[in-house]
Design a protein around this motif. Structure first.
Motif, PDB file in Angstrom:
ATOM      1  N   TYR A  22      -3.187   2.057  15.836  1.00 30.60           N
ATOM      2  CA  TYR A  22      -1.793   2.186  15.468  1.00 30.60           C
ATOM      3  C   TYR A  22      -1.196   3.373  16.214  1.00 30.60           C
ATOM      4  O   TYR A  22      -1.860   4.369  16.468  1.00 30.60           O
TER       5      TYR A  22
ATOM      6  N   ARG B  46      -5.418  -5.004  18.156  1.00 31.35           N
ATOM      7  CA  ARG B  46      -6.346  -5.368  17.078  1.00 31.35           C
ATOM      8  C   ARG B  46      -7.549  -6.076  17.683  1.00 31.35           C
ATOM      9  O   ARG B  46      -7.407  -6.829  18.644  1.00 31.35           O
TER      10      ARG B  46
ATOM     11  N   GLU C  72      -4.947 -16.467   8.666  1.00 27.24           N
ATOM     12  CA  GLU C  72      -6.145 -16.836   9.414  1.00 27.24           C
ATOM     13  C   GLU C  72      -7.146 -15.678   9.447  1.00 27.24           C
ATOM     14  O   GLU C  72      -7.847 -15.494  10.432  1.00 27.24           O
ATOM     15  N   GLY C  73      -7.169 -14.902   8.400  1.00 27.07           N
ATOM     16  CA  GLY C  73      -8.121 -13.807   8.330  1.00 27.07           C
ATOM     17  C   GLY C  73      -7.784 -12.633   9.225  1.00 27.07           C
ATOM     18  O   GLY C  73      -8.589 -11.741   9.416  1.00 27.07           O
ATOM     19  N   ARG C  74      -6.588 -12.607   9.767  1.00 28.24           N
ATOM     20  CA  ARG C  74      -6.241 -11.527  10.694  1.00 28.24           C
ATOM     21  C   ARG C  74      -5.244 -10.596  10.030  1.00 28.24           C
ATOM     22  O   ARG C  74      -4.056 -10.697  10.223  1.00 28.24           O
ATOM     23  N   GLU C  75      -5.772  -9.697   9.273  1.00 23.31           N
ATOM     24  CA  GLU C  75      -4.972  -8.778   8.489  1.00 23.31           C
ATOM     25  C   GLU C  75      -4.318  -7.718   9.361  1.00 23.31           C
ATOM     26  O   GLU C  75      -4.967  -7.058  10.150  1.00 23.31           O
ATOM     27  N   THR C  76      -3.030  -7.543   9.212  1.00 19.73           N
ATOM     28  CA  THR C  76      -2.325  -6.455   9.877  1.00 19.73           C
ATOM     29  C   THR C  76      -1.389  -5.810   8.874  1.00 19.73           C
ATOM     30  O   THR C  76      -0.713  -6.505   8.133  1.00 19.73           O
ATOM     31  N   GLN C  77      -1.360  -4.500   8.860  1.00 20.34           N
ATOM     32  CA  GLN C  77      -0.444  -3.800   7.973  1.00 20.34           C
ATOM     33  C   GLN C  77       0.805  -3.378   8.736  1.00 20.34           C
ATOM     34  O   GLN C  77       0.719  -2.908   9.868  1.00 20.34           O
ATOM     35  N   TYR C  78       1.954  -3.546   8.083  1.00 21.71           N
ATOM     36  CA  TYR C  78       3.250  -3.163   8.638  1.00 21.71           C
ATOM     37  C   TYR C  78       3.777  -1.999   7.815  1.00 21.71           C
ATOM     38  O   TYR C  78       3.810  -2.071   6.587  1.00 21.71           O
TER      39      TYR C  78
ATOM     40  N   GLN D  41     -13.091  -7.877   6.358  1.00 24.55           N
ATOM     41  CA  GLN D  41     -12.535  -9.224   6.304  1.00 24.55           C
ATOM     42  C   GLN D  41     -12.415  -9.664   4.851  1.00 24.55           C
ATOM     43  O   GLN D  41     -13.354  -9.519   4.085  1.00 24.55           O
TER      44      GLN D  41
ATOM     45  N   GLU E 281      -2.614 -11.950   4.799  1.00 24.16           N
ATOM     46  CA  GLU E 281      -3.729 -12.418   5.595  1.00 24.16           C
ATOM     47  C   GLU E 281      -3.386 -13.789   6.149  1.00 24.16           C
ATOM     48  O   GLU E 281      -3.176 -14.722   5.406  1.00 24.16           O
TER      49      GLU E 281
ATOM     50  N   PHE F 127      -2.954   0.614  -4.000  1.00 22.88           N
ATOM     51  CA  PHE F 127      -2.513  -0.607  -3.361  1.00 22.88           C
ATOM     52  C   PHE F 127      -2.386  -1.721  -4.397  1.00 22.88           C
ATOM     53  O   PHE F 127      -2.884  -1.601  -5.528  1.00 22.88           O
TER      54      PHE F 127
ATOM     55  N   PHE G  69       0.839  -1.200   0.000  1.00 27.78           N
ATOM     56  CA  PHE G  69       0.000   0.000   0.000  1.00 27.78           C
ATOM     57  C   PHE G  69       0.876   1.254   0.000  1.00 27.78           C
ATOM     58  O   PHE G  69       1.952   1.261   0.588  1.00 27.78           O
TER      59      PHE G  69
ATOM     60  N   PHE H  18      -8.391  -1.554  14.521  1.00 27.34           N
ATOM     61  CA  PHE H  18      -6.996  -1.465  14.919  1.00 27.34           C
ATOM     62  C   PHE H  18      -6.716  -0.122  15.588  1.00 27.34           C
ATOM     63  O   PHE H  18      -7.338   0.888  15.256  1.00 27.34           O
TER      64      PHE H  18
ATOM     65  N   TYR I 248     -12.513  -5.787  11.145  1.00 26.17           N
ATOM     66  CA  TYR I 248     -11.456  -5.677  12.147  1.00 26.17           C
ATOM     67  C   TYR I 248     -11.274  -4.202  12.503  1.00 26.17           C
ATOM     68  O   TYR I 248     -11.502  -3.314  11.677  1.00 26.17           O
TER      69      TYR I 248
ATOM     70  N   GLU J   3     -11.150  -8.257  16.524  1.00 23.79           N
ATOM     71  CA  GLU J   3     -12.049  -8.823  15.514  1.00 23.79           C
ATOM     72  C   GLU J   3     -13.480  -8.554  15.943  1.00 23.79           C
ATOM     73  O   GLU J   3     -13.823  -8.763  17.109  1.00 23.79           O
TER      74      GLU J   3
END
Lengths: 114, 115
Positions: free
Chosen positions: B37, B50, A98-104, B97, A96, A48, A33, B35, B33, B52
């Motif tokens: 930050y 985070r 397990e469906g747990r999206e996190t952006q770094y 999701q 993604e 993105f 992104f 979050f 979700y 859910e």
């Protein structure tokens, strides 16, 4: 640890120049992104990409283009820089699991267009 | 379109005390979700916590916890025993999701920690 790097921390360019901002991630993430961050406006998504050679417009794509020739690298291009593109640019990557999206996020590039 | 609102542009807290940052969001989705930050001055943005949406239990990470009120579409962040290193911009974000994994961010809250 996930590492997202950006080619420059600070950049000064002149109006009309073509500007390349590079972002590299080392964790084989599918998604990448580009955001711009301006005071009082938060983060706004420019473009993105969810796969190599794939790209999608975000909320403010005008004046920008992107390139993703390799999975780890996502470039933001300002075809003809203008003063209103002076901003902080943040790159991020994600996958993604397990469906747990996190952006770094990368450290950001502060661009000044004169 | 989803929106995220942080109504407090700036907050301050005394060291060792507790502070709560507010966030509300608007969505018609049921699975998503949320979050928080953190962006310290001149440093990289990092994930704090985070949540859910399908989980009723509020997420916690050490001194950071959330109060997630799904019906009210509210997602506040509580920082306990505030430390000088907690001083930063805090952004609330919403993500759906699956799909393209885009996040929608709020405008941020600048937290100052006073010694």
């Amino acid at each position: 640890d996930v590492k997202v790097t950006q080619s420059s921390r600070y950049l000064v360019k002149r109006t009309g120049e073509k500007v390349f901002l590079e972002c590299v991630q080392d964790m084989d993430h599918e998604n990448m992104f580009w955001y711009r961050q301006d005071p009082g406006l938060g983060l706004r998504l420019i473009y993105f990409s969810y796969d190599v050679k794939m790209k999608e417009k975000g909320d403010i794509p005008e004046g920008y283009s992107v390139s993703r020739e390799k999975k780890e690298r996502f470039s933001l291009i300002l075809e003809s820089a203008s003063t209103n593109q002076t901003s902080m640019y943040l790159c991020a990557s994600s996958f993604e699991r397990e469906g747990r999206e996190t952006q770094y996020f990368g450290p950001g590039t502060r661009l000044l267009v004169l | 379109a989803q929106t995220v609102t942080q109504s407090q542009p700036e907050m301050s807290v005394q060291e060792a005390e507790t502070v709560t940052l507010s966030c509300t969001y608007d969505t018609s989705e049921s699975d998503y979700y949320l979050f928080w930050y953190k962006q310290p001055p001149s440093r990289q943005m990092i994930l704090v916590i985070r949540q859910e949406a399908y989980k009723q239990q509020n997420a916690t990470e050490n001194r950071f916890s959330v109060n997630f009120q799904k019906a009210a579409k509210s997602f506040s962040l509580k920082i306990s025993d505030s430390q000088l290193g907690d001083a930063a911009m805090y952004f609330c974000a919403y993500g759906t999701q699956g799909g393209s994994e885009k996040l929608v961010f709020g405008k941020g809250t600048k937290l100052t920690v006073n010694p």
